[in-house]
Design an enzyme around this catalytic site. Structure first.
Site, short mmCIF file in Angstrom:
data_model
loop_
_atom_site.label_atom_id
_atom_site.label_comp_id
_atom_site.label_asym_id
_atom_site.label_seq_id
_atom_site.Cartn_x
_atom_site.Cartn_y
_atom_site.Cartn_z
N GLY A 1 0.83 -1.20 0.00
CA GLY A 1 0.00 0.00 0.00
C GLY A 1 0.86 1.24 0.00
N LEU B 1 -1.12 7.23 2.77
CA LEU B 1 -0.38 7.98 3.79
C LEU B 1 0.43 7.04 4.67
CD1 LEU B 1 -2.93 10.70 4.88
CD2 LEU B 1 -0.86 10.99 3.52
N HIS C 1 -20.63 8.34 7.00
CA HIS C 1 -20.36 9.78 7.02
C HIS C 1 -21.63 10.56 6.69
CE1 HIS C 1 -18.51 13.60 6.25
NE2 HIS C 1 -17.34 13.14 6.57
N ARG D 1 -19.61 12.34 13.65
CA ARG D 1 -20.23 11.81 12.43
C ARG D 1 -21.34 10.81 12.70
NH1 ARG D 1 -14.63 11.20 8.91
NH2 ARG D 1 -14.42 13.42 8.57
N LEU E 1 -6.02 11.01 8.62
CA LEU E 1 -4.75 11.45 8.04
C LEU E 1 -3.69 11.48 9.13
CD1 LEU E 1 -5.99 14.36 5.72
CD2 LEU E 1 -5.86 11.92 5.28
#
Lengths: 248, 667
Positions: free
Chosen positions: B41, B44, B267, B338, B470
């Site tokens: 992968g 990030l 979400h 959320r 993130l």
């Protein structure tokens, strides 16, 4: 709507390709172009044949993976969008749509509409970075104030998604818009200044080695760019290149 | 059932990570050159880990299925990244970020991991700025912040609505520098199809070259999975089309426990679905809730008028609108977490107040913010007696500068102008908090196999706060894994190259080959998508925003049924040894069909509501999620037994020593 599709089919990198004709019906205007392609592929698979291979991933216009040349324009007739965000409401019932892969020597076809864009990665590898190691105790992020205007310009250049539409739209298959976007981003920021000269020389050298063509300032790239990367970046890169060539 | 050892270091929470780093084994620089690490992968978590490990001296091989590592789905993250910098002087601190994250996760995350995440968060921003990531700045040249759901401070750093893109390109460029040095070997268009264990340790992978179709063996001293989440088990989600569970699932089948599979984030602000042909859903960043107000009409007659097109939403008077988040949660208003916002939207739509034809949409309205910003701008520009039209125009420019790309995306998809009329939004599957179980070192239950970023389970509990994915991806890759992996690799300096000629590699390769050939030779009548869509519908209807025992039991049976039909009747065109996107899809959907059943089993087993996991049987009188801390304050880690239905449950008890367990309230 009902549409006629003329699509480039090519079995592999060295196979001979040809345009093939397909019909699709009951296409809704709210579908994205790729969803229309999904409908076509489902139809082809149901017949037991091989679907059209194309690259795509995020389908929200940011990963840069989709890459179709539609009716003579990269990402089709709409402005400021990638193919995945192009919606069928831009077409009319009865239209014939021509779909081809990106065409450039530096982007060889893998199959049908999928091409190999790893040349772009190699250009970034040649210098598209700031040489700073991961440390966790580099100086505080607010230690160097950056004028908002420069930060915004750097950001605008940095929004390039590396899709290759600039190359596909260019009669010379030049990669200047792509390369200049990265050179500009880093030369506008103090963090990128230290290596600015080596960077521009190395990246342009790699760009030439990959077989991209020259820039003749036609500007098609900036018009077709889905992220609106400005031609100013090419001017900035030329300036950087000239100054680096003289002093190095 | 056994108890899992999470290897949390002793000592006060604020000192754990520092003390731990001071005492773990390290590999000397010369020996690092003798050690190979595989990273699967390039998002990030993967790109940052690859860059950092290579900088330290390890030989890294990184794999991604996309045509370039820069396309991993982290690129699509919009709103921002959290860090406890306290640049806004609003009282932020490591402890507050830690507290918000544990509370936001509804007390189902591991305290020590979350504290470490909060602790290293500030370094991430320093690192990214040093790399040339162009974060948004104020006129004074310093970094700007905004606010996200579930918190009362402004700690989110951002780059318009493209923060994920900018951070990923930062990590990608750091990795590109190492590729240029020959320290990272990048394998684009390669997909991991199995994990190889030798003497009980992860020693490599079997990967398929997606261009030629060839199977390849790759050996290494450790394998890091940074392969993302599994939201696509729902077919429709905000994930990229290629996002999949295969790497993690194959590790699970080889012995890595899978933790809390049922913790899914739905979400609240996504573009509603428009038809059956739909292939994916598009997120509208949570940052929009800084300035957008969410509402539906107060009266059903107005809902009717809007649906039939007789009335426009802009014509509805203020007093006839129900700003239901502000009404129900006055303290947090539109910025509740959320899970809370999603359920509130579902509650209104289920009650018949949905504003589009399908009845599954609510408004996100910017007109108040446009006027507020417009007035401010008129004031600072010394425009006296500005008309409403002038103020609106000025305000729209401010909104455009903040969210321009999101508004443009919305307009392209829906053909509606969100500057002039409210956006329509509805919840959609977005992120999976569950994933491979890892200890404090981020190691799975297979020695030498690590999981980072979304592919592991550890930091977000039962609900992730906005702008924290993130943060976690980069924290794991830049600052956590590069240290913790050294402790394991220190014992491998004399091992030498891992040979791929062993019988373990041979067996794994031939298993993969058989699996692929079986799919191609099946010659059924239905496409892979046919099965994937059916799986998604069962997941959404019975294991989605609200779940109950009966529905989950049915889901398990139905998914099993779909899986059996898949193996009888799927048609995969082409051959194994070529570029074959349909075959790629088939291998991924086959794994989703197993995961889906375990997902439902886990949701059934957890007879409480927490965060994104809402069991109808367990709610307060006001319809809020009701936890059961006496019976469920643990992580469920499932062991593969050959059939998802009979998976073995292992529990990791969650101990809260620094934060008091209490019912979440955002009122």
């Amino acid at each position: 709507m009902n549409l006629t599709l003329k699509i480039w089919r090519q079995k592999g990198p060295s196979a001979k390709g040809e345009m093939k004709t397909y019909q699709v019906s009951e296409i809704s205007g709210d579908m994205s172009f790729l969803e229309m392609m999904d409908v076509l592929n489902e139809q082809i698979i149901t017949k037991g044949e091989e679907p059209v291979a194309f690259d795509h991933d995020c389908r929200e216009g940011i990963c840069g993976m989709c890459s179709m040349y539609i009716n003579g324009e990269p990402h089709g007739p709409d402005r400021g969008v990638t193919t995945c965000q192009l919606h069928m409401r831009k077409f009319k019932d009865g239209d014939t749509i021509h779909i081809e892969p990106w065409r450039a020597n530096a982007f060889p076809v893998i199959k049908d509409l999928a091409v190999d864009r790893s040349a772009f990665d190699r250009i970034i590898q040649a210098g598209g970075y700031v040489s700073v190691n991961t440390s966790g105790n580099s100086q505080d992020a607010n230690a160097i104030p950056i004028p908002k205007e420069n930060a915004d310009l750097a950001f605008d250049a940095a929004t390039c998604i590396g899709c290759g539409a600039c190359v596909a739209s260019c009669k010379n298959a030049s990669a200047m818009l792509f390369v200049s976007a990265k050179v500009s981003q880093l030369s506008l920021l103090p963090q990128g200044q230290v290596e600015a000269k080596d960077r521009v020389l190395n990246m342009i050298n790699q760009m030439d080695e990959e077989g991209f063509g020259n820039c003749t300032n036609t500007g098609a790239c900036a018009i077709e760019c889905p992220k609106g990367i400005s031609l100013d970046n090419i001017a900035r890169m030329n300036r950087e290149y000239l100054s680096a060539s003289i002093s190095k | 059932m056994s108890t899992l050892d999470s290897k949390i270091p002793h000592g006060p929470i604020a000192d754990k990570w520092t003390d731990y780093k001071n005492h773990i084994d390290v590999v000397n620089p010369a020996n690092k050159r003798l050690i190979d690490v595989i990273v699967v992968g390039s998002g990030l978590a993967g790109a940052s880990a690859s860059a950092s490990l290579a900088e330290m001296g390890y030989n890294v091989k990184t794999f991604c299925f996309q045509d370039s590592p820069r396309r991993a789905h982290s690129i699509a993250a919009q709103g921002g990244i959290n860090a406890a910098k306290n640049y806004q002087n609003d009282g932020d601190s490591t402890f507050r970020l830690f507290y918000d994250t544990v509370k936001g996760g509804d007390y189902r995350a591991r305290e020590a991991n979350v504290y470490r995440l909060a602790e290293v968060s500030a370094s991430i921003i320093d690192q990214c700025v040093a790399q040339g990531v162009p974060f948004a700045r104020e006129y004074g040249g310093l970094l700007d912040n905004r606010s996200f759901g579930g918190v009362l401070v402004s700690r989110t750093f951002y780059a318009k609505g493209q923060t994920g893109q900018q951070l990923l390109l930062g990590a990608y460029s750091a990795m590109s520098r190492q590729i240029n040095k020959g320290k990272v070997t990048m394998l684009n268009r390669h997909e991991m199809l199995d994990l190889v264990l030798v003497d009980g340790k992860a020693r490599g992978i079997i990967a398929r070259n997606l261009v030629t179709g060839e199977l390849e063996r790759h050996g290494a001293h450790a394998v890091v999975l940074a392969s993302g989440g599994y939201g696509n088990v729902f077919y429709l989600s905000t994930n990229a089309m290629g996002s999949n569970v295969t790497a993690a699932w194959r590790a699970h089948r080889r012995g890595a426990y899978f933790a809390n599979p049922c913790y899914t984030q739905i979400h609240p602000t996504c573009i509603p679905r428009s038809g059956d042909y739909q292939s994916k859903l598009t997120l509208m960043s949570e940052s929009l809730r800084n300035d957008g107000r969410i509402w539906v009409p107060k009266h059903l007659k107005d809902v009717e008028a809007i649906r039939s097109g007789k009335m426009k939403p802009t014509q509805l008077k203020e007093e006839d609108r129900d700003y239901y988040l502000e009404r129900r949660y006055p303290a947090f208003g539109n910025l509740v977490p959320r899970d809370v916002a999603s359920r509130a939207a579902k509650e209104r739509c289920d009650a018949g107040y949905g504003v589009n034809k399908t009845g599954e949409a609510v408004y996100l309205d910017f007109s108040a913010a446009i006027m507020r910003y417009g007035k401010e701008k008129a004031h600072t520009s010394h425009i006296h007696n500005a008309t409403d039209a002038q103020i609106r125009e000025l305000g729209e420019k401010v909104i455009e500068a903040k969210y321009g790309n999101l508004f443009q995306m919305y307009e392209k998809i829906t053909d509606d102008n969100p500057y002039k009329t409210p956006m329509m939004i509805y919840p959609a599957v977005h992120y999976t908090m569950g994933g491979l179980w890892v200890d404090y070192n981020l190691m799975t239950t297979i020695p030498g196999c690590y999981a980072t970023g979304e592919s592991n389970f550890s930091e977000h509990g039962a609900n992730r706060l906005g702008a924290s994915a993130l943060m976690q991806g980069l924290a794991d890759g830049y600052f956590v894994l590069p240290y913790t992996i050294g402790d394991y690799l220190a014992s491998d300096i004399r091992t030498g190259k891992i040979s791929t000629d062993s019988k373990e590699f041979e067996e794994a390769e031939s298993e993969v080959r058989n699996r692929l050939e079986a799919l191609i030779n099946n010659k059924g009548t239905k496409s892979v998508d046919h099965f994937h869509k059916r799986l998604g519908k069962v997941m959404w209807d019975k294991a989605g925003m609200a779940r109950n025992a009966q529905g989950l039991q049915e889901a398990m049976d139905e998914i099993r049924q779909i899986r059996e039909e898949f193996y009888k009747d799927v048609f995969v065109p082409g051959s194994v040894n070529e570029f074959n996107p349909e075959l790629e899809k088939a291998t991924r959907v086959a794994d989703f069909l197993e995961l889906g059943e375990l997902f439902a089993k886990d949701a059934l087993d957890r007879n409480e509501s927490c965060g994104g996991h809402f069991r109808e049987e367990s709610q307060t009188e006001e319809g809020e999620a009701l936890r059961d801390d006496v019976n469920y304050a643990f992580v469920s880690a499932w062991e593969w037994t050959g059939d998802p239905r009979t998976s073995n449950l292992h529990k990791e008890e969650l101990k809260f020593e620094n934060i008091e367990l209490k019912q979440r309230s955002y009122k």
